[in-house]
Motif scaffolding. Structure first.
Motif, PDB file in Angstrom:
ATOM      1  N   HIS A 289       0.923  -1.023  -0.325  1.00 13.58           N
ATOM      2  CA  HIS A 289      -0.561   0.195   0.051  1.00 13.58           C
ATOM      3  C   HIS A 289       0.973   1.363  -0.136  1.00 13.58           C
ATOM      4  O   HIS A 289       1.417   1.617   1.385  1.00 13.58           O
ATOM      5  CB  HIS A 289      -0.980  -0.249   0.891  1.00 13.58           C
ATOM      6  CG  HIS A 289      -1.782   1.589   0.962  1.00 13.58           C
ATOM      7  ND1 HIS A 289      -2.799   0.810   1.871  1.00 13.58           N
ATOM      8  CD2 HIS A 289      -1.564   2.463   0.677  1.00 13.58           C
ATOM      9  CE1 HIS A 289      -4.122   1.821   2.201  1.00 13.58           C
ATOM     10  NE2 HIS A 289      -2.964   3.338   1.621  1.00 13.58           N
TER      11      HIS A 289
ATOM     12  N   HIS B 276       1.450   5.467  -1.903  1.00 19.69           N
ATOM     13  CA  HIS B 276       0.928   6.387  -2.976  1.00 19.69           C
ATOM     14  C   HIS B 276       2.038   7.436  -3.552  1.00 19.69           C
ATOM     15  O   HIS B 276       2.585   8.101  -3.294  1.00 19.69           O
ATOM     16  CB  HIS B 276       0.246   7.468  -1.897  1.00 19.69           C
ATOM     17  CG  HIS B 276      -1.445   6.672  -1.600  1.00 19.69           C
ATOM     18  ND1 HIS B 276      -2.268   7.394  -2.174  1.00 19.69           N
ATOM     19  CD2 HIS B 276      -0.876   5.801  -0.643  1.00 19.69           C
ATOM     20  CE1 HIS B 276      -3.080   6.495  -1.138  1.00 19.69           C
ATOM     21  NE2 HIS B 276      -1.937   5.311  -0.369  1.00 19.69           N
TER      22      HIS B 276
ATOM     23  N   LYS C 247       0.393   2.941  -6.678  1.00 19.75           N
ATOM     24  CA  LYS C 247      -1.437   3.947  -6.756  1.00 19.75           C
ATOM     25  C   LYS C 247      -1.059   5.478  -7.083  1.00 19.75           C
ATOM     26  O   LYS C 247       0.171   6.344  -7.159  1.00 19.75           O
ATOM     27  CB  LYS C 247      -2.040   3.803  -5.254  1.00 19.75           C
ATOM     28  CG  LYS C 247      -2.175   2.849  -4.015  1.00 19.75           C
ATOM     29  CD  LYS C 247      -3.143   3.164  -3.232  1.00 19.75           C
ATOM     30  CE  LYS C 247      -3.298   2.476  -1.804  1.00 19.75           C
ATOM     31  NZ  LYS C 247      -3.565   0.887  -2.269  1.00 19.75           N
TER      32      LYS C 247
ATOM     33  N   HIS D   6      -9.689   1.164   0.960  1.00 20.26           N
ATOM     34  CA  HIS D   6      -8.896   1.677   1.564  1.00 20.26           C
ATOM     35  C   HIS D   6     -10.444   1.841   2.900  1.00 20.26           C
ATOM     36  O   HIS D   6     -11.338   2.814   1.927  1.00 20.26           O
ATOM     37  CB  HIS D   6      -8.635   3.614   1.811  1.00 20.26           C
ATOM     38  CG  HIS D   6      -7.337   3.859   1.095  1.00 20.26           C
ATOM     39  ND1 HIS D   6      -6.903   3.832  -0.627  1.00 20.26           N
ATOM     40  CD2 HIS D   6      -6.277   4.252   1.798  1.00 20.26           C
ATOM     41  CE1 HIS D   6      -5.841   3.904  -0.306  1.00 20.26           C
ATOM     42  NE2 HIS D   6      -5.702   5.017   0.577  1.00 20.26           N
TER      43      HIS D   6
ATOM     44  N   HIS E 126      -6.358  -0.183   6.209  1.00 23.04           N
ATOM     45  CA  HIS E 126      -6.643   0.899   7.396  1.00 23.04           C
ATOM     46  C   HIS E 126      -7.382   0.178   8.402  1.00 23.04           C
ATOM     47  O   HIS E 126      -6.798  -0.524   9.784  1.00 23.04           O
ATOM     48  CB  HIS E 126      -7.338   2.293   7.393  1.00 23.04           C
ATOM     49  CG  HIS E 126      -6.429   3.232   6.269  1.00 23.04           C
ATOM     50  ND1 HIS E 126      -5.264   4.046   7.356  1.00 23.04           N
ATOM     51  CD2 HIS E 126      -5.886   3.487   4.733  1.00 23.04           C
ATOM     52  CE1 HIS E 126      -4.330   4.355   6.095  1.00 23.04           C
ATOM     53  NE2 HIS E 126      -5.046   4.508   4.989  1.00 23.04           N
TER      54      HIS E 126
ATOM     55  N   ASP F 128       1.911   2.655   3.998  1.00 24.75           N
ATOM     56  CA  ASP F 128       0.454   3.782   3.391  1.00 24.75           C
ATOM     57  C   ASP F 128       1.855   4.948   3.080  1.00 24.75           C
ATOM     58  O   ASP F 128       0.901   6.026   2.920  1.00 24.75           O
ATOM     59  CB  ASP F 128      -0.116   3.905   4.164  1.00 24.75           C
ATOM     60  CG  ASP F 128      -1.161   5.194   3.929  1.00 24.75           C
ATOM     61  OD1 ASP F 128      -1.110   5.232   2.464  1.00 24.75           O
ATOM     62  OD2 ASP F 128      -2.214   5.644   4.391  1.00 24.75           O
TER      63      ASP F 128
HETATM   64 ZN   LIG Z   1      -3.533   4.870   1.408  1.00 27.99          ZN
END
Ligand SMILES: [Zn+2]
Length: 431
Positions: free
Chosen positions: A96, A98, A165, A266, A288, A340
């Motif tokens: 996960h 970004h 992502k 998410h 999450h 994350d």
């Molecule tokens: Zn995220």
């Protein structure tokens, strides 16, 4: 960290490994690791692992490896790394992240220190939306350069597989550009990248008040174009208050499935959303999971959808509450850990840091954190047949840590003890 690119990696033997964490399954339970299986690391002491052509061919003790007839005959061709008692484990699967953004969000950082909440920052023009302008303006080459630099930094901390992502463009063109940047960076990195379209990250300002219109754009323009060009394997939705509703999430899932893409979401970061109605889409992961009710925990225990916990976000937001990992694990829900990595709420690329937070704030044992950061991350990316454990036939993805006990990896927090990373048989070392 220097990455040495070679078209076909030479055979590689890691030998004299103090603890070789194979994560070979210790039970016959199929699917992602759950309950007591999560802490079974199947450790070989004084271990060795041989890989040829980027694939693992044998795993055992150093003594067996050095006696192996193939090895004795071909020794000159083999790159030999004497691990001198260090720890070797499967490369981390950061499931996960970004990584497609331009700059840090330092104003948000200060505002939060002064007491503003996640939603107050978003309402004041900060948050996810404040990253959009930079990505929309940036050229593809500049974005891909940033992503590649991030992937290399991640490898320096032991990560060999990364889910990346889009989601900071939120127009058809800039989401496609973000995914193209991921693909360009991935082609120059020896590790493995799994791309995810996160067009449904938040509703961009142009669509405020008519989120349904934006969801249609995601479903009828972004998803078909991304699927046609094979720019992503997954579609993600931020399902929460201030982002997308459960109904909107299902619309996006429906469109993704219709175009042959898998889904993840998410879920439960800021508020609780009942999960039962999503399961028919077979989401690979709910990420999450700070807020989840007891019935849904029992339900997830019967499914292969992985609960991906990202304690870096809780840490960086200064929250006292963390996801209830103990309850999830003890109830039989498969749990993964990820960074994350993002500029607003979790600017870290370090899986060892995520593991440390999992141990100290979520009461996961170091062994559980290792499995959650490797094999269960692989399950959540549909890569468990290739990644996440050290077994013959799997990809030669390893992290070598300069410690003598694996529990030191989450113990020495904020320090990088990863001395070398092997990505599909290619060695990237820090010296
Ligand atoms: Zn995220």
């Amino acid at each position: 960290m220097k990455i040495q690119r070679k078209p076909q990696p030479r055979p590689l033997l890691l030998v004299n490994i103090g603890q070789l964490l194979t994560l070979r399954p210790a039970s016959f339970n199929p699917g992602p690791r759950r309950g007591a299986d999560l802490k079974e690391l199947s450790i070989i002491h004084d271990g060795a692992v041989l890989s040829v052509g980027g694939k693992i061919v044998s795993v055992g003790t150093s003594e067996d490896a050095l006696r192996d007839p193939w090895f004795r005959k071909n020794r000159r061709k083999v790159v030999e790394i004497n691990c001198a008692g260090k720890v070797v484990l499967p490369g981390f699967v950061d499931s996960h992240t970004h990584p497609v953004f331009v700059g840090p969000r330092l104003v948000d950082f200060e505002k939060r220190i002064e007491g503003a909440s996640y939603e107050e920052i978003a309402n004041a023009g900060g948050g996810i939306r404040s990253s959009l302008a930079g990505v929309r303006k940036a050229g593809k080459a500049a974005l891909s350069h940033k992503v590649l630099a991030t992937l290399r930094d991640m490898a320096a901390y032991g990560t060999t597989t990364v889910e990346a992502k889009s989601g900071y463009g939120l127009t058809v063109e800039s989401e496609l550009k973000s995914l193209e940047a991921i693909s360009a960076a991935a082609s120059l990195w020896p590790g493995t990248v799994v791309a995810t379209l996160l067009g449904a990250h938040v509703v961009p300002k142009e669509f405020q008040g008519c989120s349904q219109k934006y969801v249609e754009t995601v479903c009828t323009e972004m998803i078909p174009r991304v699927a046609k060009r094979k720019l992503a394997q997954f579609v993600d939705v931020f399902c929460d208050k201030g982002a997308f509703t459960a109904e909107e999430t299902k619309q996006v899932f429906e469109a993704a499935k219709a175009h042959g893409l898998s889904v993840r979401a998410h879920m439960g970061q800021l508020s609780e959303t009942p999960l039962a109605s999503f399961l028919k889409f077979e989401p690979a992961s709910f990420d999450h999971m700070d807020h989840v009710n007891a019935d849904d925990v029992s339900l997830l225990a019967k499914h292969d959808t992985v609960a991906t916990l990202v304690p870096g976000a809780n840490y960086f937001l200064g929250l006292r509450q963390y996801p209830n990992a103990r309850h999830l694990i003890d109830s039989g829900v498969p749990v993964a850990l990820a960074t994350d990595y993002n500029p607003g709420t979790s600017p870290t690329i370090s899986m060892p840091m995520a593991m440390s937070l999992a141990c100290t704030h979520m009461k996961m044992l170091p062994a559980e954190a290792v499995a959650a950061a490797t094999i269960n991350g692989a399950w959540s990316l549909h890569l468990a047949d290739r990644k996440g454990s050290i077994e013959p036939g799997k990809d030669a993805d390893f992290a070598i840590f300069g410690v003598s006990d694996y529990r030191e990896i989450p113990y020495w927090f904020g320090v990088n003890h990863c001395v070398a990373t092997i990505l599909s048989g290619e060695v990237a070392s820090r010296d």
